[in-house]
Motif scaffolding. Sequence first.
Motif, PDB file in Angstrom:
ATOM      1  N   LYS A  37       0.840  -1.205   0.000  1.00  0.00           N
ATOM      2  CA  LYS A  37       0.000   0.000   0.000  1.00  0.00           C
ATOM      3  C   LYS A  37       0.871   1.249   0.000  1.00  0.00           C
ATOM      4  CE  LYS A  37      -3.767   2.248   2.547  1.00  0.00           C
ATOM      5  NZ  LYS A  37      -4.663   2.149   3.739  1.00  0.00           N
ATOM      6  N   GLU A  38       1.921   1.231   0.815  1.00  0.00           N
ATOM      7  CA  GLU A  38       2.834   2.362   0.881  1.00  0.00           C
ATOM      8  C   GLU A  38       3.561   2.552  -0.444  1.00  0.00           C
ATOM      9  OE1 GLU A  38       5.447   3.206   4.444  1.00  0.00           O
ATOM     10  OE2 GLU A  38       6.985   2.597   3.004  1.00  0.00           O
ATOM     11  N   GLU A  39       4.049   1.467  -1.035  1.00  0.00           N
ATOM     12  CA  GLU A  39       4.783   1.556  -2.289  1.00  0.00           C
ATOM     13  C   GLU A  39       3.889   2.043  -3.432  1.00  0.00           C
ATOM     14  OE1 GLU A  39       7.991   1.318  -3.169  1.00  0.00           O
ATOM     15  OE2 GLU A  39       8.354   1.274  -1.014  1.00  0.00           O
ATOM     16  N   GLU A  40       2.652   1.574  -3.452  1.00  0.00           N
ATOM     17  CA  GLU A  40       1.712   2.022  -4.487  1.00  0.00           C
ATOM     18  C   GLU A  40       1.495   3.523  -4.389  1.00  0.00           C
ATOM     19  OE1 GLU A  40      -1.648  -0.446  -3.749  1.00  0.00           O
ATOM     20  OE2 GLU A  40      -0.833  -2.168  -4.851  1.00  0.00           O
ATOM     21  N   TYR A  41       1.410   4.017  -3.154  1.00  0.00           N
ATOM     22  CA  TYR A  41       1.261   5.460  -2.970  1.00  0.00           C
ATOM     23  C   TYR A  41       2.512   6.203  -3.444  1.00  0.00           C
ATOM     24  CZ  TYR A  41       1.581   9.997  -0.753  1.00  0.00           C
ATOM     25  OH  TYR A  41       1.786  11.339  -0.546  1.00  0.00           O
ATOM     26  N   LEU A  42       3.686   5.740  -3.006  1.00  0.00           N
ATOM     27  CA  LEU A  42       4.930   6.427  -3.324  1.00  0.00           C
ATOM     28  C   LEU A  42       5.236   6.427  -4.818  1.00  0.00           C
ATOM     29  CD1 LEU A  42       7.154   5.165  -0.366  1.00  0.00           C
ATOM     30  CD2 LEU A  42       6.214   7.464  -0.670  1.00  0.00           C
ATOM     31  N   GLN A  43       4.722   5.445  -5.541  1.00  0.00           N
ATOM     32  CA  GLN A  43       4.973   5.359  -6.980  1.00  0.00           C
ATOM     33  C   GLN A  43       3.859   5.990  -7.811  1.00  0.00           C
ATOM     34  OE1 GLN A  43       6.514   1.596  -8.476  1.00  0.00           O
ATOM     35  NE2 GLN A  43       7.381   1.081  -6.469  1.00  0.00           N
ATOM     36  N   SER A  44       2.884   6.563  -7.140  1.00  0.00           N
ATOM     37  CA  SER A  44       1.819   7.289  -7.850  1.00  0.00           C
ATOM     38  C   SER A  44       2.052   8.790  -7.680  1.00  0.00           C
ATOM     39  CB  SER A  44       0.445   6.917  -7.276  1.00  0.00           C
ATOM     40  OG  SER A  44       0.332   7.373  -5.931  1.00  0.00           O
ATOM     41  N   HIS A  45       1.548   9.596  -8.611  1.00  0.00           N
ATOM     42  CA  HIS A  45       1.699  11.055  -8.561  1.00  0.00           C
ATOM     43  C   HIS A  45       3.185  11.470  -8.560  1.00  0.00           C
ATOM     44  CE1 HIS A  45      -2.595  11.425  -7.897  1.00  0.00           C
ATOM     45  NE2 HIS A  45      -2.500  10.588  -6.898  1.00  0.00           N
ATOM     46  N   PHE A  46       3.441  12.703  -8.781  1.00  0.00           N
ATOM     47  CA  PHE A  46       4.770  13.320  -8.724  1.00  0.00           C
ATOM     48  C   PHE A  46       5.823  12.547  -9.516  1.00  0.00           C
ATOM     49  CE2 PHE A  46       2.586  15.182  -5.146  1.00  0.00           C
ATOM     50  CZ  PHE A  46       2.984  16.508  -5.211  1.00  0.00           C
ATOM     51  N   GLN A  47       5.410  12.003 -10.653  1.00  0.00           N
ATOM     52  CA  GLN A  47       6.361  11.300 -11.507  1.00  0.00           C
ATOM     53  C   GLN A  47       7.093  12.263 -12.435  1.00  0.00           C
ATOM     54  OE1 GLN A  47       6.882   7.865 -10.971  1.00  0.00           O
ATOM     55  NE2 GLN A  47       5.644   8.536  -9.246  1.00  0.00           N
ATOM     56  N   GLU A  48       6.516  13.433 -12.675  1.00  0.00           N
ATOM     57  CA  GLU A  48       7.108  14.371 -13.627  1.00  0.00           C
ATOM     58  C   GLU A  48       7.482  15.711 -13.003  1.00  0.00           C
ATOM     59  OE1 GLU A  48       4.442  14.729 -16.895  1.00  0.00           O
ATOM     60  OE2 GLU A  48       4.479  12.589 -17.376  1.00  0.00           O
ATOM     61  N   ILE A  49       7.332  15.818 -11.683  1.00  0.00           N
ATOM     62  CA  ILE A  49       7.677  17.076 -11.016  1.00  0.00           C
ATOM     63  C   ILE A  49       8.237  16.774  -9.634  1.00  0.00           C
ATOM     64  CG2 ILE A  49       5.373  17.435 -10.008  1.00  0.00           C
ATOM     65  CD1 ILE A  49       5.795  20.458 -10.737  1.00  0.00           C
ATOM     66  N   ASP A  50       9.245  17.534  -9.245  1.00  0.00           N
ATOM     67  CA  ASP A  50       9.917  17.337  -7.963  1.00  0.00           C
ATOM     68  C   ASP A  50       9.233  18.192  -6.904  1.00  0.00           C
ATOM     69  OD1 ASP A  50      11.645  17.279  -5.777  1.00  0.00           O
ATOM     70  OD2 ASP A  50      13.443  17.290  -7.005  1.00  0.00           O
ATOM     71  N   ALA A  51       8.719  17.551  -5.864  1.00  0.00           N
ATOM     72  CA  ALA A  51       8.007  18.290  -4.813  1.00  0.00           C
ATOM     73  C   ALA A  51       8.921  19.251  -4.067  1.00  0.00           C
ATOM     74  CB  ALA A  51       7.382  17.303  -3.825  1.00  0.00           C
TER      75      ALA A  51
END
Length: 293
Positions: free
Chosen positions: A70-84
């Motif tokens: 669940k944690e990994e799915e979250y971390l690998q979703s969103h923010f793939q093209e921009i650095d927070a």
Amino acid sequence: MLIRDRLEECDFSNSERAIVDFILEKKLEIKDMTTKEIAQGAFASASTLVRIARKMDFGGWNELKEAFLKEEEYLQSHFQEIDANLPFQRNDSIMSIASKIAAIRKEAIDDTRSLITHDDLQKAVLYMRKASSIGIYAVSNNLILAREFQHNMARIGKKTEMRQLQGEVVHGAYMAERTSCAMIISYSGETPTLIQAAQILKKHKVPVILITNIGESSLSRMADCVLRICTREKQYSKIATFTTDSSIAYVLDVLYSCIFALDYEKNLQVRIDTARAVEQGRGQTTVEIIREQ
């Protein structure tokens, strides 16, 4: 602390570390793997997985696996093209910067929405609804974000209290009534002043709603209800708290709106009546689209 970080830092035996390294390397690939397959992939026994789970304070391997995925799915979703942390660079034009800040704030809200569950939100709204007042506990710029929430709640007659001086935060916890509820805002979940306040609130049996990151922390272990926010920013290495601020503001807007909806017609009329009384002294706008008929 995130599960992946705890796996990195926990004291494991050589055979346990072999499996942990295998899990951290494969990440989401372990989703369809059996216990035996994971153990074989690390040249260890299946019972080692159970020992790892217990050292991590999980009831069993399946519970740890589900939480890790669940944690990994979250971390690998969103923010793939921009650095927070560094959403724009030195050579970006002013319009490029404008576009990137818009993108990062939208991404933060979408990210946070993915973390909100019906049960957690319902529990938070129930605590707030039943409370005689809501104590807001925050430090630094989170106090500024909470001010807007306090302002909105006051406009529909819901009492909120917030202490701005650091020493007063703990004092406010001591003075909190048992019929009230507390809302703590902490990105790290480890702010010493807020931990002290939470300990006092728990001792006085005041329900605690926590707005924080996705990991386990001192505050999350004490909270009665946890609402997770976008967890992408480093503590220090960043341009500003763009995603955190957007996430917290969004969660606070959602909570206010849910309380508003409990008595929608009454609250709407109160807002209209009070706004009309205030706006009368400000003159009529010349912009047609915002002019009241």
